[in-house]
Design a protein around this motif. Structure first.
Motif, PDB file in Angstrom:
ATOM      1  N   ASP A  66       0.869  -1.187   0.000  1.00  0.00           N
ATOM      2  CA  ASP A  66       0.000   0.000   0.000  1.00  0.00           C
ATOM      3  C   ASP A  66       0.899   1.228   0.000  1.00  0.00           C
ATOM      4  O   ASP A  66       1.356   1.686   1.029  1.00  0.00           O
ATOM      5  CB  ASP A  66      -0.908  -0.029   1.234  1.00  0.00           C
ATOM      6  CG  ASP A  66      -1.810   1.205   1.271  1.00  0.00           C
ATOM      7  OD1 ASP A  66      -1.568   2.175   0.509  1.00  0.00           O
ATOM      8  OD2 ASP A  66      -2.762   1.175   2.066  1.00  0.00           O
ATOM      9  N   ARG A  67       1.159   1.756  -1.197  1.00  0.00           N
ATOM     10  CA  ARG A  67       2.155   2.815  -1.331  1.00  0.00           C
ATOM     11  C   ARG A  67       1.718   4.110  -0.643  1.00  0.00           C
ATOM     12  O   ARG A  67       2.539   4.827  -0.095  1.00  0.00           O
ATOM     13  CB  ARG A  67       2.424   3.089  -2.816  1.00  0.00           C
ATOM     14  CG  ARG A  67       3.047   1.879  -3.485  1.00  0.00           C
ATOM     15  CD  ARG A  67       3.225   2.094  -4.974  1.00  0.00           C
ATOM     16  NE  ARG A  67       3.888   0.928  -5.548  1.00  0.00           N
ATOM     17  CZ  ARG A  67       4.315   0.859  -6.801  1.00  0.00           C
ATOM     18  NH1 ARG A  67       4.129   1.877  -7.628  1.00  0.00           N
ATOM     19  NH2 ARG A  67       4.907  -0.216  -7.248  1.00  0.00           N
ATOM     20  N   THR A  68       0.435   4.387  -0.698  1.00  0.00           N
ATOM     21  CA  THR A  68      -0.037   5.631  -0.081  1.00  0.00           C
ATOM     22  C   THR A  68       0.188   5.604   1.425  1.00  0.00           C
ATOM     23  O   THR A  68       0.712   6.562   2.011  1.00  0.00           O
ATOM     24  CB  THR A  68      -1.542   5.814  -0.383  1.00  0.00           C
ATOM     25  OG1 THR A  68      -1.751   5.589  -1.781  1.00  0.00           O
ATOM     26  CG2 THR A  68      -1.997   7.216  -0.024  1.00  0.00           C
ATOM     27  N   HIS A  91       5.958  -2.766   5.121  1.00  0.00           N
ATOM     28  CA  HIS A  91       5.132  -2.526   3.935  1.00  0.00           C
ATOM     29  C   HIS A  91       5.617  -3.278   2.701  1.00  0.00           C
ATOM     30  O   HIS A  91       5.045  -3.126   1.625  1.00  0.00           O
ATOM     31  CB  HIS A  91       5.075  -1.021   3.625  1.00  0.00           C
ATOM     32  CG  HIS A  91       4.222  -0.237   4.579  1.00  0.00           C
ATOM     33  ND1 HIS A  91       4.659   0.122   5.831  1.00  0.00           N
ATOM     34  CD2 HIS A  91       2.957   0.236   4.465  1.00  0.00           C
ATOM     35  CE1 HIS A  91       3.699   0.797   6.450  1.00  0.00           C
ATOM     36  NE2 HIS A  91       2.652   0.883   5.651  1.00  0.00           N
TER      37      HIS A  91
END
Lengths: 501, 501
Positions: free
Chosen positions: A6-8, A67
């Motif tokens: 989830d880059r955001t 992440h």
């Protein structure tokens, strides 16, 4: 690792951690660092992180581990093999160490400096000079290369003969490991036998096992006297005999022993119009010898060097020689040597090889390999120059006049490189003497490396970075699917990088 | 690994492989190798294997892997930490390298020797001498210590100041890995940046990652002139100043710098009735300095040393000094130094510590630690002697007169060792400067080592020896049950060793 990160959420957390100075996704700020020094590779990055402390690096790496975000550590971005350039996927975080450039401690009496990974080599030279000491490793990219990058690639240069590669100068290391834990071994112990030498394992690992954040480095006495001697010799075989003679006669005063063929000197003189040949007449090979002494040995240096060269003349090891009378003459000799690579590049497209064989075999290797390549690829010119004293030369093969550079490099150039690497391997040598593997040479390492050694690299990588997040696609690839049973799955498939030049 | 190995089938296959000369279970032949050099550990073994070639070692290790038989490699059995002594279970194969003692190659010009792991250090000295060269590392056990053992323990000695530990002298390595594959990297390359330095990883790994079968070692020019100087100094702090002075004044000619307190010299003179004190009068500390030169520097050595010592007198760094006039005087000085350990042992039961701290802190450490131990354990005597130039001393604590040795060593001795190790660790030092960990110090390493470093040791061990068959119970223990999920199960529980003295 199977789910897309989830880059955001990751970027939000990283921004909260590092602040606006420490993290940017601004393309104008990131772009300069996405192409390597030689312009051969261009990648993309999720963002550019510039942490300001070891604690921030550790927290950031933990965040990346949580992440599943890959990390590409970068120092001065002056590596030769694309080892600090991310791949084309844009999924990796580019982690710059450049903000971390402090001197933590300099101990003049113990001749040691502890500095952060982002310290630029030239600044390290200045810091040592200011203390009346010297950091002896130097190389062309000293204005941008950082301590962390130099350690990660075990950098070499022109003073290795006396002082060794970076490995020999690293007394202690601090590094953040793949899970964000801190390996702290900065305290320099001359003797320490408490298990495997983890410091040695991290040196030269190109950011694939950990991110070096600081180091303790050895300093040496300042140079009080330096003499450069430019010699002409009839063959590289005689150059080798001259090296043995100088090692015997000069002992530890011998600091550099560099060779170049006639063609390379001619290229330099064409490239530097103001430069003059140090010696009259034509000579097949040239040798640049450097001898140095600290204050204690300064007075004895010149007589010792003169005596050694007189003996070399008597033994017909040199055809002619010129001694530097002062610093500016010594510098002028070194300018000729340091201009070989750019002068050769100016002649046209070329493929370059940074190779080593056992020192005593290098003269034979050059005599064998250069004609073999020129015979196999008509029109090319093969030149070998550099560190004969280390058994390491830069073997450049210049394209026939008039060819189109990129097409030649991608076509015949690759075939030439393969043949050079085949020869080096057959002679028991290394396809990367001092530049490392990065992404440029990974394929050739996998093709030619000892399978037992390659398996060890993969197992160690797997053990220390099981998620494959540290500088993926460089130096060592995780074991492929179908590898050994019982081991954890390897990292995700990596998008190939796009050669940009 | 869960099933008990079929020992009968294994022994039959091993006998078929090695023949009667290569494998024995005869208790009379095996027994001498089941107790360590210092007589502290005694174990049992399934059999004693003595392969005659690298191919036999590789085949034997494969056989052990197939049958789940642990292997304890052994060279001269002169280690200081029980690293080559099997445990009490009797399940391990004792693998002696002593039959493999050939010189494969000696290159006089390149100053190198390639020899098998079983070569005895003293024979290596002779081989180098015969070629007009020198192998500079030496130590008390040179008549039995083997090249393989010296590399596996990264051995030190009295010449480390100039020439480094074994690590600095190893140019290439050949080793059999846990699965029987052969890591072959004997070809010496001065520069080679093809990935993690696997050679460095194997050096000092005490047979837990692979079994060294051969090595290429550096030789140095023969000593043409040697001067030993015996100095009296008022304190260990002044000894440290004298060291700095000598480093500056003698440069690479300074080969040894050993210290001993008054009490140690007195013990030696009591222990060697024929020996004489080199200097008149009582002095708190003694320093033995050795300076050497090869043929090129021989003439300049004595004037240089005399000038250095004159300046040391002028600076009040020495109270008195005696120069060796010839080899036999130099030998006599070294006999005094080399007799400290046996002389101290002759005084009664003691606990010994092979410790290092940063070189510049050692004088302070000695001044702090010796009184602290003597205050905490009334009646004991703490003496520190050895390699001040390496920041490494042997810190011996001698029992109060009249105590019963074994009981004291197991009781108060252990408490003393724990306190010494605590202090060393607090000072940033190493609880094993040159002797390694073996089984003697494993518990203390686990108690005091950096948890991050210990985790790395375990992960690397697990990656390279997943079955835990290589020298189990030494240096690093496999991760315990309850370790990280997803990793292979650790090796079987190991029977504890029985201290025998």
């Amino acid at each position: 690792m199977s789910a897309e990160p989830d880059r955001t959420a990751f970027l939000a957390a990283a921004t909260a951690l590092l602040g606006p100075r420490g993290l940017t996704s601004d393309p104008d700020l990131v772009a300069p660092w996405l192409t390597d020094w030689r312009g051969r590779f261009t990648g993309r990055a999720l963002a550019l992180a510039s942490p300001g402390s070891t604690a921030e690096v550790a927290a950031l790496v933990r965040l990346c581990a949580d992440h599943g975000v890959p990390i590409v550590p970068q120092g001065g971005n002056s590596g030769m093999c694309g080892g600090a350039t991310p791949d084309a996927s844009g999924g990796a975080l580019l982690l710059s160490l450049r903000r971390m450039d402090a001197v933590r401690q300099l101990d003049r009496e113990a001749r040691r400096i502890t500095c952060e990974a982002g310290m630029i080599l030239e600044n390290l030279h200045h810091a040592a000079d200011a203390a009346g000491l010297r950091f002896p490793l130097t190389l062309g990219g000293k204005g941008s290369a950082t301590v962390g990058g130099l350690i990660s690639t075990n950098a070499g240069g022109t003073q290795v003969l006396r002082h060794g590669s970076m490995r020999a100068l690293v007394l202690g290391i601090e590094a953040v490991l793949a899970d964000g834990s801190l390996f702290s071994a900065l305290t320099p112990l001359k003797k320490d036998n408490r298990g495997f030498d983890l410091k040695q394992l991290l040196i030269g690992s190109e950011g694939t096992l950990g991110i070096i954040t600081a180091a303790t480095l050895a300093l040496v006495p300042a140079v009080a006297e330096r003499i450069a001697v430019w010699c002409a010799v009839p063959s590289v075989q005689v150059a080798r005999q001259l090296l043995l003679h100088c090692e015997q006669a000069l002992g530890p005063a011998l600091e550099g022993f560099e060779i170049m063929p006639h063609a390379s000197l001619a290229a330099v003189l064409a490239y530097l119009p103001a430069a003059r040949a140090p010696l009259a007449g034509d000579h097949a090979w040239h040798v640049l010898i450097e001898a140095t002494a600290d204050a204690a040995g300064a007075a004895a240096l010149r007589p010792t060097v003169e005596e050694a060269m007189t003996a070399a003349f008597a033994a017909r090891l040199v055809e002619d020689a010129a001694f530097s009378a002062n610093e500016s003459q010594a510098e002028a000799f070194w300018t000729l040597r340091d201009s070989v690579a750019p002068a050769e590049r100016a002649k046209g497209p070329a493929v370059q090889h940074d190779i080593s064989v056992p020192v005593e075999r290098m003269a034979d290797f050059i005599d064998h390999a250069a004609p073999a390549i020129e015979a196999a690829f008509p029109g090319v010119e093969a030149v070998a120059f550099g560190h004969l004293g280390d058994g390491n030369v830069h073997f450049h093969v210049i394209a026939p006049p008039g060819v189109e550079g990129v097409a030649w490099q991608e076509g015949p150039g690759k075939k030439i490189s393969a043949q050079v690497n085949d020869m080096v391997t057959a002679w028991g040598g290394s396809i990367s003497a001092e530049h490392g593997i990065g992404q440029l040479k990974l394929g050739e390492l996998e093709r030619l490396g000892d399978p037992v050694a390659l398996a060890l690299l993969r197992r160690i990588k797997q053990a220390l970075d099981p998620k494959g997040l540290l500088n993926p696609g460089k130096l060592v690839r995780a074991e492929r699917a179908g590898g050994r049973a019982g081991e954890a799955a390897s990292g995700p498939g990596l998008a190939p990088n796009s050669p940009s030049a």
